[in-house]
Every structure is written in structure tokens, then in C-alpha cells.
Design a protein around this motif. Structure first.
Motif, PDB file in Angstrom:
ATOM      1  N   ASN A 362       6.708  -8.846 -23.792  1.00 54.68           N
ATOM      2  CA  ASN A 362       6.342  -8.418 -25.015  1.00 54.68           C
ATOM      3  C   ASN A 362       6.934  -9.444 -26.278  1.00 54.68           C
ATOM      4  OD1 ASN A 362       7.104  -5.328 -24.027  1.00 54.68           O
ATOM      5  ND2 ASN A 362       9.050  -5.910 -24.592  1.00 54.68           N
ATOM      6  N   ILE A 363       6.506 -10.290 -25.888  1.00 51.72           N
ATOM      7  CA  ILE A 363       6.481 -11.809 -26.552  1.00 51.72           C
ATOM      8  C   ILE A 363       5.179 -11.689 -27.855  1.00 51.72           C
ATOM      9  CG2 ILE A 363       6.001 -13.657 -27.001  1.00 51.72           C
ATOM     10  CD1 ILE A 363       7.630 -14.446 -24.861  1.00 51.72           C
ATOM     11  N   LEU A 364       4.210 -11.396 -27.003  1.00 51.75           N
ATOM     12  CA  LEU A 364       3.381 -11.618 -28.269  1.00 51.75           C
ATOM     13  C   LEU A 364       3.032 -10.745 -28.861  1.00 51.75           C
ATOM     14  CD1 LEU A 364      -0.470 -12.361 -25.557  1.00 51.75           C
ATOM     15  CD2 LEU A 364       0.890 -13.449 -27.558  1.00 51.75           C
ATOM     16  N   GLN A 365       3.046  -8.947 -28.895  1.00 50.21           N
ATOM     17  CA  GLN A 365       3.810  -7.848 -29.767  1.00 50.21           C
ATOM     18  C   GLN A 365       4.606  -8.461 -30.657  1.00 50.21           C
ATOM     19  OE1 GLN A 365       5.136  -4.465 -27.578  1.00 50.21           O
ATOM     20  NE2 GLN A 365       5.822  -3.371 -29.908  1.00 50.21           N
ATOM     21  N   THR A 371       7.585 -14.445 -36.996  1.00 49.04           N
ATOM     22  CA  THR A 371       7.643 -15.888 -36.241  1.00 49.04           C
ATOM     23  C   THR A 371       9.217 -16.057 -35.390  1.00 49.04           C
ATOM     24  OG1 THR A 371       8.804 -16.821 -38.584  1.00 49.04           O
ATOM     25  CG2 THR A 371       7.054 -16.890 -38.661  1.00 49.04           C
ATOM     26  N   LEU A 372       9.210 -17.307 -35.318  1.00 50.55           N
ATOM     27  CA  LEU A 372      10.778 -17.326 -34.050  1.00 50.55           C
ATOM     28  C   LEU A 372      11.687 -16.847 -35.364  1.00 50.55           C
ATOM     29  CD1 LEU A 372       9.938 -19.154 -31.258  1.00 50.55           C
ATOM     30  CD2 LEU A 372       9.943 -16.837 -31.317  1.00 50.55           C
ATOM     31  N   ASN A 373      12.080 -17.531 -36.497  1.00 48.28           N
ATOM     32  CA  ASN A 373      12.997 -17.590 -37.019  1.00 48.28           C
ATOM     33  C   ASN A 373      12.967 -15.895 -38.146  1.00 48.28           C
ATOM     34  OD1 ASN A 373      14.000 -19.862 -37.021  1.00 48.28           O
ATOM     35  ND2 ASN A 373      12.341 -20.819 -37.971  1.00 48.28           N
ATOM     36  N   SER A 374      12.268 -14.921 -37.527  1.00 46.87           N
ATOM     37  CA  SER A 374      12.233 -13.534 -38.680  1.00 46.87           C
ATOM     38  C   SER A 374      13.865 -12.644 -38.121  1.00 46.87           C
ATOM     39  CB  SER A 374      11.493 -12.347 -37.751  1.00 46.87           C
ATOM     40  OG  SER A 374      11.314 -10.832 -38.218  1.00 46.87           O
ATOM     41  N   ASN A 375      13.440 -12.807 -39.541  1.00 44.26           N
ATOM     42  CA  ASN A 375      15.260 -12.223 -39.920  1.00 44.26           C
ATOM     43  C   ASN A 375      14.811 -10.054 -39.372  1.00 44.26           C
ATOM     44  OD1 ASN A 375      17.964 -11.681 -40.310  1.00 44.26           O
ATOM     45  ND2 ASN A 375      17.768 -11.184 -42.604  1.00 44.26           N
ATOM     46  N   ASN A 376      13.628 -10.011 -39.115  1.00 42.55           N
ATOM     47  CA  ASN A 376      14.079  -8.266 -39.092  1.00 42.55           C
ATOM     48  C   ASN A 376      14.531  -7.497 -37.637  1.00 42.55           C
ATOM     49  OD1 ASN A 376      12.489  -6.159 -38.708  1.00 42.55           O
ATOM     50  ND2 ASN A 376      10.792  -6.355 -39.771  1.00 42.55           N
ATOM     51  N   THR A 377      16.004  -6.713 -38.122  1.00 41.39           N
ATOM     52  CA  THR A 377      16.175  -6.086 -37.119  1.00 41.39           C
ATOM     53  C   THR A 377      15.373  -5.285 -36.177  1.00 41.39           C
ATOM     54  OG1 THR A 377      18.378  -6.910 -38.900  1.00 41.39           O
ATOM     55  CG2 THR A 377      18.083  -5.042 -36.645  1.00 41.39           C
ATOM     56  N   TYR A 378      14.575  -4.447 -37.358  1.00 41.85           N
ATOM     57  CA  TYR A 378      13.468  -3.194 -36.595  1.00 41.85           C
ATOM     58  C   TYR A 378      13.090  -3.577 -35.797  1.00 41.85           C
ATOM     59  CZ  TYR A 378      16.951  -1.393 -40.661  1.00 41.85           C
ATOM     60  OH  TYR A 378      16.971  -1.488 -41.056  1.00 41.85           O
TER      61      TYR A 378
END
Length: 521
Positions: A362-365, A371-378
Motif C-alpha cells: 500500500n506504500i505507493l497508494q 508525504t512521509l510527514n503527512s498529518n492526514n489521519t484518514y
């Protein structure tokens, strides 16, 4: 006989029925919700990509409707994200209802799923005016450093209207830092303050009518006369390093020895920094409690005159607020027996540790939208899974020193790292873990005379749909990761109390996410 009847009809605003996101999970994954900024775009994340959509593309079709009506542009964020950007800021303290016409996006929608309706509310306007240090241009002219702190984004033009100042009936100019056209934080100085022979006063008034805020008030600042070399104010600054800020009426002579001229109880070797009219005194150890401070007459201004009167006062040095911070920002893990995770904490008895695994397939998705610093919980919920959760004891109240302490967690005790996967570690704490002495600061509040009410929102969307009555947060979280609930946490919003560790707005709504991503090789 004619009987006359008067019928009084009262009109009540009809409540809008919103749709359950869990019910629409096959079509909608996320929308703007809760309390949001007037400057934020309205975001709609679809569960599935839409063929033909390209990033930045403007959508002319009437896919969404907004009440109250808002002019703006609907654009494509990516193949499954819509962003509505209003031409102007949204109205504050307003509940908006948005309907997404799914049948205009997807073909052959089943009955009952053609439209999806959701709501959100914009932040109620409010602000603080804070006056800081007096600084000098010369013997006769001074300025007062100040700042406006707003609950939400406001324009520079509006900020300039909120506050005014005068001296002896004469309006004083306000000079704003114009770096940002819109912001929550505006620095400005009350300029051209005349220092007369005798003491005078500067009157500062503020009124929030311009931004529809209820705030109004005034403050008086004493301006010592030209021949009155004295201390204007003394306050404790806690961050990033604790120091005592002593504001003098005159700029200080830099090349002088302050040893013995400033005495702080229980401090033996302080450091001194002169900043114009301000003397910053850094203690050699962390101070907490009511501390005696004495300043003696030997201190000189730039003209060589000594302080006329000694200063003696008991000043409250508050404890550091409960906090967590990382020692490092990320690493690539080699194959090892121990996976050390290092962090620092202060005034906490424990922290909650969560480990979320993003599976290799699922990493590519995940990286398509983040980004690796994303704060997106959903987004991480779609590609990952919580694989470990643990409450880590740190210290007892008796062991607490009120200072930052370093801690280390061996994550290999919680999970076995798989080659190729990415792991996110979250640290959080709640009010029950706090060792901050709220009784010592009881009655202290950031509120002014205006009323700013707490906004409470239950986040466990989906319970009504599943007819599940779960009181246990752990069980709700399990259902969240099983995709049976949309959210599981509740929170309280009050912008004035966000930094108050004794208020629920901090302990329930501000969950401190500290993310570290590891790529196993």
C-alpha cells in the motif's frame, strides 16, 4: 356574534438532516467537518478515483451545492479529491451545509445514494491584544511592542481597525508588520510615544466590531518621565528557555557587570542579556513557585545614570506545561534486535504509544496523496492498521522534577518489523497523565470579559448507523480500524484555552502527534 381568533405562529429553523459517512463509505472517505477556519477550502475525498480527473482541473459541472451560498471554484486535488476554494473568506460563526451530487460523479448510483449532505461550522471571531516591552528610540521618543492574536485568520486591513492608542488625547500611530496579508497573529508597535518630563499614560482600546467579534476593552500603560529611570514591568518567559524579562524605562548600558545587582531567590549564577530597555536574566536551574526578585540601584542606563529606586517583588514562576518532543526526526532501521525510539517529556506521568503499519503493498497508494510527514489521519486508515497500543509509565508525582527528561522505548517489544513496510509511531497524552499543578494556578484563564463558549463534538460517527453503544474508547478505536466507525474520539474546542493544560480544550482536542517513519531494509 363574531369571534375573532388570533393565531400566533412561531417559525423555527428546520434542522438539516446530514448523511452518515459510514453509510456512504463506498463513495465518500472524508469531508471537511467540525469547526474550521474561514480561510480553509472545503475538502471532499472520494473513496474511489474518478477517470479523467487531473490535478488542478476546474470542475464546471454542478457537483456540489452550498448553503448559505458561496461563490468560488471547484477544483480537482487529485483523482479522488475535490477542493472548493471560496473567492472570499467564508462567513465566521456560520454553519454551512454542503450537498455532493454523487450521481453527477459516478454512474448507476443505487437508490438513496445520489446525494451526500454534510455540515461544518466556521470559527467564532475573537481576539486578544497583548502589549509587551517598552523600547526607546531616544531619551524623548519610545514605542511599545504589541501583538494581536486572533481565533481565526483575519486580514491585515481588519487587524489595523481593531485597536487604537492615544497619549494625552493625541492618537498614536500603529506600525504593523505587513509580512502577511492574512494571519492569526499580527505584530505591531504603538509608535511615537513622547516621553515628557513627568510621567504620562498611553491608552490602548480595542473593539471587535470590524470582524463581528464581541471583544472590546481598554488598557492603560504608564510612561515614566524623562528623568525617572525605573522598572516598568517584570515577567517570566517560559519558552523556549525560561528567563526573567525586566523592562526598564531607559535603554541599558550593555558593558556593565550585573552580578550582585539582580538577585533571584535560589539562583547563584544567572546569565544576563541586554536587549534595549529589557534585561533578560536566565537562571542556572528551572524555577517553579513564588520567587523573590530584587533589583538594586547600581544598574545604569546608556547615559550612565543609576536606577533611582530598588525593585523588590515576588514573582510567580509557573511550571512547564505537559509536553512531549522528539529527539530525532526519523531513521531507516537496519535489521536489529532492538528498535529504540527516543523522546523527551515534561510534567507527565505517562504517554500513550500507538504504532501504525503501512503495508508494503500500500506504500505507493499512500505516497500518491501524502508525504512521509503527512498529518492526514484518514488517508493512513485506508492503507494501514494500528498494530500496537500501549500506555508507557514515565514517572510518579514524587519523582517529578518539572524538567525535561529523556526516555527510550524499545519498539521491538511491541511488534516485529517487516521488511519493506513503513511504521508510524504516535505519542499522545491526556489530562489524566498530567503532573501539572492546576490548583496552583486555579482561577487563571486566558479569557477576557467576552464570553467564548466551548464547542464540544462527539467524533464517534457511525454508532447510530450500527446501533452500537460503546462506552469504552479502546473498543471504539478497534471498530474504527475495522472500518465500522468513522471516528472514535470526542473533543472540546476553545481557542483561548488551547495552551491551558487544565482545560479540556487542550487535553482532549490537541492530541500531540509525533510521527516517525521507518523503512525496514
Amino acid at each position: 356574534m363574531v369571534l375573532a381568533f388570533t393565531l400566533a405562529l412561531s417559525c423555527k429553523k428546520k434542522a438539516v438532516e446530514t448523511d452518515n459517512l459510514f453509510k456512504f463509505r463506498d463513495y465518500i472517505s472524508y469531508t471537511t467537518s467540525g469547526i474550521t477556519s474561514v480561510a480553509s477550502p472545503i475538502q471532499i475525498n472520494l473513496a474511489n478515483p474518478v477517470d479523467g480527473w487531473e490535478m488542478g482541473q476546474e470542475i464546471a459541472d454542478k457537483i456540489i451545492s452550498i448553503k448559505p451560498h458561496v461563490e468560488g471554484k471547484l477544483t480537482v486535488g487529485n483523482s479522488h479529491t475535490l477542493l472548493f476554494k471560496p473567492d472570499e473568506h467564508l462567513e465566521p460563526n456560520t454553519e454551512y451545509t454542503v450537498t455532493v451530487k454523487l450521481n453527477n460523479i459516478y454512474k448507476n448510483m443505487p437508490d438513496g445514494f445520489n446525494n451526500y449532505t454534510f455540515q461544518f461550522k466556521t470559527i467564532t471571531p475573537s481576539f486578544n491584544v497583548v502589549t509587551n516591552s517598552i523600547q526607546s528610540y531616544s531619551k524623548e521618543w519610545q514605542y511599545l511592542e504589541s501583538v494581536i492574536k486572533s481565533a481565526d485568520v483575519i486580514t491585515l486591513e481588519d487587524a489595523k481597525i481593531l485597536v487604537e492608542a492615544s497619549q494625552n488625547g493625541k492618537t498614536l500611530p500603529l506600525v504593523f508588520n505587513e509580512l502577511n496579508e492574512s494571519s492569526k497573529h499580527f505584530e505591531f508597535k504603538i509608535d511615537s510615544i513622547h516621553r515628557f518630563l513627568d510621567d504620562s499614560e498611553v491608552f490602548v482600546k480595542w473593539n471587535g466590531t470590524r470582524i463581528n467579534a464581541d471583544n472590546k476593552g481598554e488598557n492603560t500603560i504608564n510612561i515614566p518621565g524623562r528623568n525617572h529611570f525605573t522598572i516598568v514591568d517584570a515577567e517570566v518567559i517560559q519558552s523556549p528557555e525560561q528567563f526573567l524579562s525586566i523592562n526598564f524605562s531607559d535603554p541599558l548600558k550593555k558593558q556593565q557587570n550585573f552580578d550582585g545587582l539582580v538577585s533571584i531567590q535560589n539562583v547563584k549564577n544567572p546569565r544576563y542579556i541586554v536587549d534595549g530597555n529589557v534585561l533578560k536574566v536566565y537562571p542556572d536551574s528551572k524555577l517553579v513557585g513564588n520567587i523573590q526578585v530584587d533589583v538594586f540601584q547600581g544598574i545604569k542606563n546608556t547615559e550612565g545614570f543609576k536606577l533611582k529606586k530598588p525593585f523588590s517583588e515576588t514573582i510567580a514562576f509557573e511550571a512547564l506545561k505537559p509536553q512531549v518532543r522528539l529527539i530525532s526526526n526519523g531513521t531507516i532501521l537496519p535489521n536489529s534486535q532492538e528498535l529504540k525510539f527516543n523522546f523527551e517529556a515534561v510534567n507527565l506521568s505517562a504517554v500513550d504509544v500507538r504504532v501504525i503499519k503501512i503495508f508494503e503493498d500500500n506504500i505507493l497508494q499512500f505516497l500518491q496523496d501524502n508525504t512521509l510527514n503527512s498529518n492526514n489521519t484518514y488517508d493512513i486508515k485506508k492503507v494501514g492498521r494500528r498494530i500496537a497500543k500501549q500506555t508507557i509509565p514515565l514517572q510518579t508525582a514524587a519523582e517529578n522534577t518539572g524538567k525535561w527528561k529523556a526516555y527510550s522505548i524499545d519498539l521491538s517489544k511491541f511488534f516485529k518489523a517487516d521488511a519493506g513496510a513503513i511504521y508510524r509511531v504516535e505519542l499522545s497524552f491526556n489530562k489524566n497523565y498530567s503532573l501539572y499543578d492546576c490548583d496552583a494556578v486555579a482561577g487563571t484563564s486566558n479569557s477576557e470579559t467576552d464570553d467564548y463558549y466551548d464547542y464540544y463534538e462527539e467524533e464517534n460517527y457511525g454508532e447510530s448507523y450500527n446501533d452500537v453503544a460503546l462506552e469504552d474508547e479502546d473498543l471504539r478505536e478497534e471498530q474504527y480500524w475495522d472500518n465500522l466507525l468513522y471516528r472514535y474520539k470526542n473533543y472540546t474546542y476553545n481557542w483561548r484555552e488551547e495552551q491551558n493544560p487544565c482545560h479540556d480544550a487542550t487535553t482532549t482536542s490537541v492530541k500531540l502527534y509525533l510521527k516517525i517513519y521507518w523503512l525496514q531494509t
